[in-house]
Motif scaffolding. Structure first.
Motif, PDB file in Angstrom:
ATOM      1  N   GLY A  70       0.787  -1.224   0.000  1.00 25.01           N
ATOM      2  CA  GLY A  70       0.000   0.000   0.000  1.00 25.01           C
ATOM      3  C   GLY A  70       0.822   1.279   0.000  1.00 25.01           C
ATOM      4  N   ILE A  71       2.130   1.177   0.289  1.00 22.66           N
ATOM      5  CA  ILE A  71       2.995   2.366   0.233  1.00 22.66           C
ATOM      6  C   ILE A  71       3.033   2.868  -1.212  1.00 22.66           C
ATOM      7  N   LYS A  72       3.032   4.147  -1.396  1.00 21.89           N
ATOM      8  CA  LYS A  72       2.975   4.774  -2.719  1.00 21.89           C
ATOM      9  C   LYS A  72       4.226   4.487  -3.561  1.00 21.89           C
ATOM     10  N   TYR A  73       4.060   4.618  -4.860  1.00 23.56           N
ATOM     11  CA  TYR A  73       5.146   4.450  -5.827  1.00 23.56           C
ATOM     12  C   TYR A  73       5.978   5.731  -5.881  1.00 23.56           C
ATOM     13  N   ASP A  74       7.285   5.575  -6.046  1.00 26.03           N
ATOM     14  CA  ASP A  74       8.212   6.704  -6.046  1.00 26.03           C
ATOM     15  C   ASP A  74       8.485   7.173  -7.479  1.00 26.03           C
ATOM     16  N   TYR A  75       7.521   7.881  -8.052  1.00 22.03           N
ATOM     17  CA  TYR A  75       7.662   8.365  -9.432  1.00 22.03           C
ATOM     18  C   TYR A  75       8.820   9.346  -9.581  1.00 22.03           C
ATOM     19  N   ASN A  76       9.007  10.248  -8.610  1.00 23.47           N
ATOM     20  CA  ASN A  76      10.085  11.235  -8.725  1.00 23.47           C
ATOM     21  C   ASN A  76      11.438  10.554  -8.854  1.00 23.47           C
ATOM     22  N   SER A  77      11.723   9.613  -7.976  1.00 20.59           N
ATOM     23  CA  SER A  77      13.017   8.927  -8.044  1.00 20.59           C
ATOM     24  C   SER A  77      13.127   8.059  -9.287  1.00 20.59           C
ATOM     25  N   LEU A  78      12.014   7.475  -9.720  1.00 21.01           N
ATOM     26  CA  LEU A  78      12.040   6.669 -10.932  1.00 21.01           C
ATOM     27  C   LEU A  78      12.550   7.499 -12.104  1.00 21.01           C
ATOM     28  N   PHE A  79      11.993   8.683 -12.284  1.00 16.26           N
ATOM     29  CA  PHE A  79      12.406   9.527 -13.402  1.00 16.26           C
ATOM     30  C   PHE A  79      13.830  10.052 -13.210  1.00 16.26           C
ATOM     31  N   GLU A  80      14.188  10.405 -11.977  1.00 18.33           N
ATOM     32  CA  GLU A  80      15.542  10.893 -11.708  1.00 18.33           C
ATOM     33  C   GLU A  80      16.588   9.811 -11.955  1.00 18.33           C
ATOM     34  N   GLN A  81      16.270   8.556 -11.631  1.00 17.73           N
ATOM     35  CA  GLN A  81      17.271   7.492 -11.766  1.00 17.73           C
ATOM     36  C   GLN A  81      17.513   7.102 -13.216  1.00 17.73           C
ATOM     37  N   MET A  82      16.725   7.620 -14.127  1.00 17.65           N
ATOM     38  CA  MET A  82      16.991   7.370 -15.543  1.00 17.65           C
ATOM     39  C   MET A  82      18.273   8.063 -15.996  1.00 17.65           C
ATOM     40  N   GLY A  84      20.795   8.704 -13.666  1.00 19.39           N
ATOM     41  CA  GLY A  84      21.815   8.330 -12.689  1.00 19.39           C
ATOM     42  C   GLY A  84      21.156   7.822 -11.425  1.00 19.39           C
ATOM     43  N   LYS A  85      21.935   7.179 -10.587  1.00 22.00           N
ATOM     44  CA  LYS A  85      21.384   6.623  -9.358  1.00 22.00           C
ATOM     45  C   LYS A  85      20.923   7.740  -8.417  1.00 22.00           C
ATOM     46  N   VAL A  86      19.960   7.414  -7.570  1.00 23.78           N
ATOM     47  CA  VAL A  86      19.359   8.386  -6.662  1.00 23.78           C
ATOM     48  C   VAL A  86      19.504   7.910  -5.220  1.00 23.78           C
ATOM     49  N   PHE A  87      19.328   8.837  -4.284  1.00 21.78           N
ATOM     50  CA  PHE A  87      19.319   8.469  -2.878  1.00 21.78           C
ATOM     51  C   PHE A  87      18.099   7.610  -2.598  1.00 21.78           C
ATOM     52  N   ALA A  88      18.279   6.571  -1.831  1.00 20.79           N
ATOM     53  CA  ALA A  88      17.176   5.676  -1.483  1.00 20.79           C
ATOM     54  C   ALA A  88      16.204   6.417  -0.563  1.00 20.79           C
ATOM     55  N   ASP A  89      14.940   6.362  -0.908  1.00 22.66           N
ATOM     56  CA  ASP A  89      13.877   7.043  -0.178  1.00 22.66           C
ATOM     57  C   ASP A  89      13.008   5.995   0.504  1.00 22.66           C
ATOM     58  N   ILE A 108      21.013  -7.841   5.459  1.00 27.07           N
ATOM     59  CA  ILE A 108      21.766  -8.616   4.481  1.00 27.07           C
ATOM     60  C   ILE A 108      22.843  -7.691   3.926  1.00 27.07           C
ATOM     61  N   PRO A 109      24.118  -8.058   4.116  1.00 26.47           N
ATOM     62  CA  PRO A 109      25.207  -7.188   3.649  1.00 26.47           C
ATOM     63  C   PRO A 109      25.317  -7.228   2.127  1.00 26.47           C
ATOM     64  N   MET A 110      25.210  -6.065   1.510  1.00 29.16           N
ATOM     65  CA  MET A 110      25.248  -5.974   0.048  1.00 29.16           C
ATOM     66  C   MET A 110      26.450  -5.154  -0.391  1.00 29.16           C
ATOM     67  N   TYR A 111      26.941  -5.466  -1.578  1.00 28.18           N
ATOM     68  CA  TYR A 111      27.986  -4.654  -2.185  1.00 28.18           C
ATOM     69  C   TYR A 111      27.296  -3.491  -2.886  1.00 28.18           C
ATOM     70  N   ASN A 112      27.257  -2.361  -2.215  1.00 26.43           N
ATOM     71  CA  ASN A 112      26.629  -1.164  -2.747  1.00 26.43           C
ATOM     72  C   ASN A 112      27.409   0.028  -2.204  1.00 26.43           C
ATOM     73  N   PRO A 113      28.643   0.224  -2.724  1.00 24.41           N
ATOM     74  CA  PRO A 113      29.561   1.185  -2.108  1.00 24.41           C
ATOM     75  C   PRO A 113      29.062   2.626  -2.081  1.00 24.41           C
ATOM     76  N   ASP A 114      28.210   3.018  -3.016  1.00 25.27           N
ATOM     77  CA  ASP A 114      27.751   4.405  -3.013  1.00 25.27           C
ATOM     78  C   ASP A 114      26.528   4.616  -2.117  1.00 25.27           C
ATOM     79  N   GLY A 115      25.893   3.529  -1.655  1.00 19.04           N
ATOM     80  CA  GLY A 115      24.743   3.637  -0.773  1.00 19.04           C
ATOM     81  C   GLY A 115      23.489   4.180  -1.439  1.00 19.04           C
ATOM     82  N   LEU A 116      23.527   4.335  -2.757  1.00 21.84           N
ATOM     83  CA  LEU A 116      22.374   4.856  -3.479  1.00 21.84           C
ATOM     84  C   LEU A 116      21.427   3.722  -3.854  1.00 21.84           C
ATOM     85  N   ALA A 117      20.208   4.077  -4.200  1.00 20.03           N
ATOM     86  CA  ALA A 117      19.224   3.066  -4.593  1.00 20.03           C
ATOM     87  C   ALA A 117      19.693   2.387  -5.883  1.00 20.03           C
ATOM     88  N   PRO A 118      19.794   1.064  -5.880  1.00 19.22           N
ATOM     89  CA  PRO A 118      20.211   0.389  -7.109  1.00 19.22           C
ATOM     90  C   PRO A 118      19.108   0.445  -8.164  1.00 19.22           C
TER      91      PRO A 118
END
Length: 135
Positions: A70-82, A84-89, A108-118
């Motif tokens: 039920g949480i809303k879709y993140d349209y702003n980040s979707l368009f911004e990530q086209m 480049g990567k965006v901050f995870a919201d 779960i430890p992930m390899y994501n060195p920039d910490g941005l939303a993949p």
């Protein structure tokens, strides 16, 4: 590209053997029948199974993910990530942002060195999966 989580609902008669997807769609986080989604999909689909070393984290992934329905879709980040990567919201999610937070909240430890939303194309490089399975 698209990413989602495959989950089992277990406690309901007739659904124990079925698989579902928890995914970010245009109207928010939803539960979708995996078989229905695959039947409507044109092209290839893959499952990236979590490594066995994370088996003890699966319940936490699912518990957190179901709480997001039920949480809303993140349209702003979707368009911004086209571009480049965006901050995870953590307030709204696009598909790969949703699964990223599910794994992150389960520690779960992930390899994501920039910490941005993949982005969906980044998911398989997080270092947490077995070999892909073609559906």
């Amino acid at each position: 590209n698209h990413t989602s989580l495959i989950v089992e609902v277990g406690g309901y008669e007739g659904l124990r053997e079925r698989k579902f997807m928890l995914e970010a769609q245009g109207h928010g986080i939803v539960l979708t029948s995996l078989s229905r989604r695959i039947s409507e999909h044109k092209g290839e689909a893959y499952v990236l199974p979590l490594k066995n070393e994370f088996d003890d984290k699966r319940v936490n992934v699912g518990n957190w993910a179901f709480q997001q329905v039920g949480i809303k879709y993140d349209y702003n980040s979707l368009f911004e990530q086209m571009s480049g990567k965006v901050f995870a919201d953590a307030e709204k999610y696009f598909c790969s942002e949703f699964v990223y937070f599910a794994w992150k909240n389960a520690d779960i430890p992930m390899y994501n060195p920039d910490g941005l939303a993949p982005r969906p194309c980044d998911i398989d490089s997080l270092g947490i999966f077995e070999n892909p399975i073609v559906l």
